[in-house]
Write a protein that holds these residues in place. Structure first.
Motif, mmCIF file in Angstrom:
data_model
loop_
_atom_site.group_PDB
_atom_site.id
_atom_site.type_symbol
_atom_site.label_atom_id
_atom_site.label_comp_id
_atom_site.label_asym_id
_atom_site.label_seq_id
_atom_site.Cartn_x
_atom_site.Cartn_y
_atom_site.Cartn_z
ATOM 1 N N PRO A 216 -105.384 -4.129 80.493
ATOM 2 C CA PRO A 216 -106.755 -4.007 79.986
ATOM 3 C C PRO A 216 -107.282 -5.339 79.484
ATOM 4 C CG PRO A 216 -105.186 -3.079 78.424
ATOM 5 C CD PRO A 216 -104.420 -3.375 79.676
ATOM 6 N N ALA A 217 -108.582 -5.567 79.730
ATOM 7 C CA ALA A 217 -109.195 -6.852 79.363
ATOM 8 C C ALA A 217 -109.807 -6.826 77.973
ATOM 9 C CB ALA A 217 -110.266 -7.221 80.391
ATOM 10 N N GLY A 218 -109.964 -5.648 77.377
ATOM 11 C CA GLY A 218 -110.618 -5.537 76.082
ATOM 12 C C GLY A 218 -109.762 -6.053 74.940
ATOM 13 N N GLN A 219 -110.414 -6.220 73.786
ATOM 14 C CA GLN A 219 -109.705 -6.671 72.593
ATOM 15 C C GLN A 219 -108.777 -5.576 72.069
ATOM 16 O OE1 GLN A 219 -109.858 -9.784 71.123
ATOM 17 N NE2 GLN A 219 -110.957 -10.275 73.024
ATOM 18 N N PRO A 220 -107.657 -5.936 71.434
ATOM 19 C CA PRO A 220 -106.764 -4.920 70.862
ATOM 20 C C PRO A 220 -107.491 -4.094 69.800
ATOM 21 C CG PRO A 220 -105.688 -7.066 70.967
ATOM 22 C CD PRO A 220 -107.129 -7.297 71.278
ATOM 23 N N VAL A 221 -107.306 -2.802 69.859
ATOM 24 C CA VAL A 221 -107.931 -1.885 68.907
ATOM 25 C C VAL A 221 -106.892 -1.260 67.984
ATOM 26 C CG1 VAL A 221 -109.166 0.320 68.710
ATOM 27 C CG2 VAL A 221 -109.932 -1.387 70.360
ATOM 28 N N LEU A 222 -105.696 -1.036 68.511
ATOM 29 C CA LEU A 222 -104.670 -0.359 67.716
ATOM 30 C C LEU A 222 -103.294 -0.811 68.178
ATOM 31 C CD1 LEU A 222 -104.509 3.253 66.526
ATOM 32 C CD2 LEU A 222 -102.669 2.486 68.016
ATOM 33 N N THR A 223 -102.426 -1.040 67.199
ATOM 34 C CA THR A 223 -101.029 -1.371 67.487
ATOM 35 C C THR A 223 -100.141 -0.496 66.613
ATOM 36 O OG1 THR A 223 -101.587 -3.673 67.996
ATOM 37 C CG2 THR A 223 -99.281 -3.182 67.503
ATOM 38 N N ALA A 224 -99.335 0.354 67.255
ATOM 39 C CA ALA A 224 -98.391 1.222 66.541
ATOM 40 C C ALA A 224 -96.975 0.787 66.898
ATOM 41 C CB ALA A 224 -98.606 2.687 66.934
ATOM 42 N N ARG A 225 -96.112 0.689 65.885
ATOM 43 C CA ARG A 225 -94.750 0.235 66.106
ATOM 44 C C ARG A 225 -93.741 1.188 65.449
ATOM 45 N NH1 ARG A 225 -96.582 -2.007 69.561
ATOM 46 N NH2 ARG A 225 -96.814 -4.239 70.004
ATOM 47 N N GLU A 226 -92.853 1.716 66.317
ATOM 48 C CA GLU A 226 -91.711 2.524 65.865
ATOM 49 C C GLU A 226 -92.138 3.624 64.893
ATOM 50 O OE1 GLU A 226 -88.561 2.237 67.017
ATOM 51 O OE2 GLU A 226 -89.332 0.717 68.410
ATOM 52 N N VAL A 227 -93.174 4.358 65.253
ATOM 53 C CA VAL A 227 -93.718 5.391 64.373
ATOM 54 C C VAL A 227 -92.873 6.663 64.456
ATOM 55 C CG1 VAL A 227 -95.688 6.940 64.001
ATOM 56 C CG2 VAL A 227 -96.070 4.502 64.444
ATOM 57 N N ALA A 228 -92.585 7.228 63.299
ATOM 58 C CA ALA A 228 -91.932 8.542 63.197
ATOM 59 C C ALA A 228 -92.806 9.437 62.334
ATOM 60 C CB ALA A 228 -90.536 8.418 62.590
ATOM 61 N N VAL A 229 -92.895 10.715 62.703
ATOM 62 C CA VAL A 229 -93.717 11.670 61.965
ATOM 63 C C VAL A 229 -92.890 12.915 61.669
ATOM 64 C CG1 VAL A 229 -95.673 13.252 62.131
ATOM 65 C CG2 VAL A 229 -95.939 10.879 62.848
ATOM 66 N N ALA A 230 -93.006 13.392 60.424
ATOM 67 C CA ALA A 230 -92.315 14.613 60.006
ATOM 68 C C ALA A 230 -93.330 15.604 59.471
ATOM 69 C CB ALA A 230 -91.260 14.299 58.944
ATOM 70 N N ARG A 231 -93.086 16.865 59.704
ATOM 71 C CA ARG A 231 -93.894 17.946 59.148
ATOM 72 C C ARG A 231 -92.967 19.031 58.628
ATOM 73 N NH1 ARG A 231 -99.489 18.741 60.461
ATOM 74 N NH2 ARG A 231 -100.464 16.706 60.150
ATOM 75 N N GLY A 232 -93.214 19.484 57.391
ATOM 76 C CA GLY A 232 -92.402 20.552 56.829
ATOM 77 C C GLY A 232 -90.932 20.216 56.736
ATOM 78 N N GLY A 233 -90.631 18.918 56.466
ATOM 79 C CA GLY A 233 -89.243 18.509 56.347
ATOM 80 C C GLY A 233 -88.535 18.326 57.666
ATOM 81 N N ARG A 234 -89.276 18.406 58.792
ATOM 82 C CA ARG A 234 -88.667 18.286 60.116
ATOM 83 C C ARG A 234 -89.295 17.111 60.861
ATOM 84 N NH1 ARG A 234 -89.689 21.492 65.304
ATOM 85 N NH2 ARG A 234 -91.656 21.952 64.279
ATOM 86 N N THR A 235 -88.474 16.223 61.393
ATOM 87 C CA THR A 235 -88.982 15.090 62.164
ATOM 88 C C THR A 235 -89.435 15.576 63.534
ATOM 89 O OG1 THR A 235 -87.530 13.523 61.037
ATOM 90 C CG2 THR A 235 -88.430 12.853 63.167
ATOM 91 N N LEU A 236 -90.715 15.315 63.838
ATOM 92 C CA LEU A 236 -91.263 15.741 65.128
ATOM 93 C C LEU A 236 -90.923 14.742 66.227
ATOM 94 C CD1 LEU A 236 -94.809 16.957 63.992
ATOM 95 C CD2 LEU A 236 -92.742 18.316 64.332
ATOM 96 N N PHE A 237 -91.033 13.461 65.916
ATOM 97 C CA PHE A 237 -90.668 12.414 66.869
ATOM 98 C C PHE A 237 -90.419 11.129 66.096
ATOM 99 C CE2 PHE A 237 -95.301 12.295 66.532
ATOM 100 C CZ PHE A 237 -95.527 10.951 66.236
ATOM 101 N N SER A 238 -89.806 10.153 66.746
ATOM 102 C CA SER A 238 -89.545 8.859 66.102
ATOM 103 C C SER A 238 -89.536 7.771 67.175
ATOM 104 C CB SER A 238 -88.208 8.885 65.358
ATOM 105 O OG SER A 238 -87.145 9.153 66.263
ATOM 106 N N GLY A 239 -89.702 6.518 66.717
ATOM 107 C CA GLY A 239 -89.609 5.379 67.617
ATOM 108 C C GLY A 239 -90.754 5.241 68.602
ATOM 109 N N LEU A 240 -91.942 5.794 68.282
ATOM 110 C CA LEU A 240 -93.070 5.737 69.206
ATOM 111 C C LEU A 240 -93.908 4.493 68.947
ATOM 112 C CD1 LEU A 240 -94.693 7.097 71.448
ATOM 113 C CD2 LEU A 240 -95.938 8.367 69.709
ATOM 114 N N SER A 241 -94.139 3.702 70.002
ATOM 115 C CA SER A 241 -94.956 2.487 69.903
ATOM 116 C C SER A 241 -96.092 2.549 70.910
ATOM 117 C CB SER A 241 -94.104 1.239 70.161
ATOM 118 O OG SER A 241 -93.092 1.101 69.181
ATOM 119 N N LEU A 242 -97.221 1.940 70.548
ATOM 120 C CA LEU A 242 -98.395 1.976 71.425
ATOM 121 C C LEU A 242 -99.288 0.778 71.140
ATOM 122 C CD1 LEU A 242 -100.405 3.420 73.388
ATOM 123 C CD2 LEU A 242 -101.308 4.612 71.369
ATOM 124 N N ASP A 243 -99.738 0.106 72.208
ATOM 125 C CA ASP A 243 -100.786 -0.908 72.127
ATOM 126 C C ASP A 243 -101.986 -0.368 72.886
ATOM 127 O OD1 ASP A 243 -99.494 -3.264 70.796
ATOM 128 O OD2 ASP A 243 -98.100 -3.006 72.466
#
Length: 476
Positions: A271-298
């Motif tokens: 993509p030629a556009g300017q960076p809008v969002l950078t996520a690194r090694e994101v993990a999310v938990a709900r109700g004491g349970r990890t839904l996913f981990s290690g998610l990265s996105l540019d």
């Protein structure tokens, strides 16, 4: 009550507020005749806003006070339209069970999911409290949402809430089941699971009236299919004929609009556009349970990235993390400094995004005034989204789910966002409207340089329109 049949004879729906009662301009659903009987399925198929839900509401006596049903509705040969409201309400849950289109409107937000499912089996089904709890957990386990038992509706994903609402509607005693878009927001495996449960109701001798925009659901249920558009029946007959040898041009076009037939988007490279969002090694938990981990996105301006995965895997949660609405369990998200309203979310369930007692026109004009948007942009967007401007004078509850979702998209586009998290934006739309809406969303994003994170259970759709697709695994 022993159920023999529910017959609609020239049933139509008319507005009470029209200046010329009886005039053609007051007719919202033109005369429809059909029969529901034990062991048989009838499916209403058509565009959003075509009158499918209004027809069903006329049959079971749940039309809003501004509308009136005419014609003849016969339950076991007894006329229903002249019955007092209390008499018709007495049938609900015992003779007629209803699965409404919006799980957020069907579930008590202050009551845990398991208790709500239990309550219908206790108070309506007549089971003891102990047996009702057992039956509730069996129902939730059968729909693979037993984990929702102790959670509030607001803690559930859209797909989980839909299945909990289904479990609550199924007391097991009502012979006639009305299911309004029962598979919206579900991935293919969950959709097939719910469809199989509906079919089980029919095979056990129940009658089923299903409202859907998904031809795959109609094919799986068989029986009779009624195709509607603009309040009129275009085609009606056995599913094998209507869905495999459609006679009407609209039915043919509807079936041909499946994403499988969309042209695949060719990769345009980096993509030629300017960076809008950078996520690194994101993990999310709900109700004491990890839904996913290690998610990265540019994510760059003008880029459309798809996000897929099974219901409850954390897709909506990741989008909320990107918007700053939810703190990740670990990892980081970086966004450029910018006015908060330039970061927008298109909700999976549009009723959550609109004040219920405020007209849609007021909701749009509040945005225009607050953020100094161009009000002249509203009419062109209405036309591009296939919406009648008269809808703006209604409350959110007075339009179809698909119409409300397109109005939510219109409101978002007025703000010219730099980032849009679109959470299942077409789950309420028929195939034709879905194709048009996704085309507008992606075209507007690229024209305006808006980065889009697009969630869908339809992997084929994502492959056709996105620059790339991320897939989340099932939550452990």
């Amino acid at each position: 009550m022993t159920f023999h049949s529910l017959e609609a004879q020239s049933v139509r729906v008319r507005s009470r507020q029209t200046a010329s009662p009886g005039g053609a301009d007051s007719l919202l659903v033109q005369p429809v005749s059909l029969t529901l009987r034990p062991g048989h399925a009838v499916t209403l198929l058509g565009e959003t806003g075509s009158g499918k839900s209004l027809l069903a509401q006329a049959l079971i006596g749940t039309l809003p006070p501004t509308l009136v049903a005419e014609g003849e509705v016969l339950l076991n040969g007894v006329s229903q339209l002249d019955q007092p409201p209390a008499a018709r309400r007495a049938l609900w849950g015992r003779t007629v069970a209803v699965l409404p289109q919006e799980p957020w409107l069907a579930l008590d937000p202050t009551m845990r999911a398991g208790a709500q499912v239990m309550e219908t089996r206790w108070l309506v089904g007549g089971l003891s409290r102990r047996r009702a709890w057992q039956a509730a957990r069996e129902a939730l386990r059968g729909l693979d949402v037993l984990a929702a038992d102790s959670r509030l509706p607001g803690q559930l994903s859209g797909g989980m809430a839909q299945r909990v609402a289904f479990a609550a509607a199924q007391t097991g005693d009502a012979p006639l089941l009305v299911a309004d878009e029962p598979t919206k927001g579900l991935d293919v495996s969950r959709r097939d699971q719910v469809t199989a449960l509906l079919d089980r109701h029919v095979q056990a001798g129940g009658a089923l009236l299903t409202i859907t925009h998904d031809p795959a659901v109609a094919r799986a249920l068989g029986g009779t299919v009624v195709v509607m558009r603009d309040g009129a029946v275009l085609e009606q007959g056995p599913a094998a004929e209507v869905l495999f040898r459609p006679a009407h041009a609209f039915t043919q076009a509807l079936l041909a609009a499946d994403p499988e037939g969309w042209p695949r988007r060719e990769s345009a490279g980096a993509p030629a556009g300017q960076p809008v969002l950078t996520a690194r090694e994101v993990a999310v938990a709900r109700g004491g349970r990890t839904l996913f981990s290690g998610l990265s996105l540019d994510l760059a301006a003008g880029e459309v990235v798809g996000l897929s995965g099974p219901s409850g895997c954390g897709k909506s949660s990741f989008g909320d993390v990107c918007l700053g609405l939810l703190e990740p369990e670990s990892g980081t998200v970086q966004r450029p400094a910018m006015a908060p309203y330039r970061w927008q979310k298109l909700y999976q369930d549009p009723p959550a995004a609109f004040a219920p007692k405020v007209s849609l026109r007021t909701a749009l004009m509040d945005v225009v005034r607050r953020h100094r948007c161009d009000p002249a942009a509203i009419s062109p967007l209405l036309r591009r989204l296939g919406l009648d401007e008269a809808l703006l004078d209604r409350l959110p509850s007075q339009v179809s789910g698909g119409e409300l979702q397109r109005l939510a998209l219109l409101r978002v586009l007025l703000l010219k966002p730099v980032f849009l998290f679109a959470d299942e934006p077409t789950s309420r739309l028929d195939l034709l409207t879905q194709q048009e809406t996704i085309g507008l969303l992606t075209a507007a994003a690229r024209e305006q340089g808006c980065a889009v994170l697009l969630v869908s259970h339809d992997r084929t759709l994502l492959d056709r329109v996105c620059d790339r697709v991320l897939t989340l695994p099932a939550a452990a």
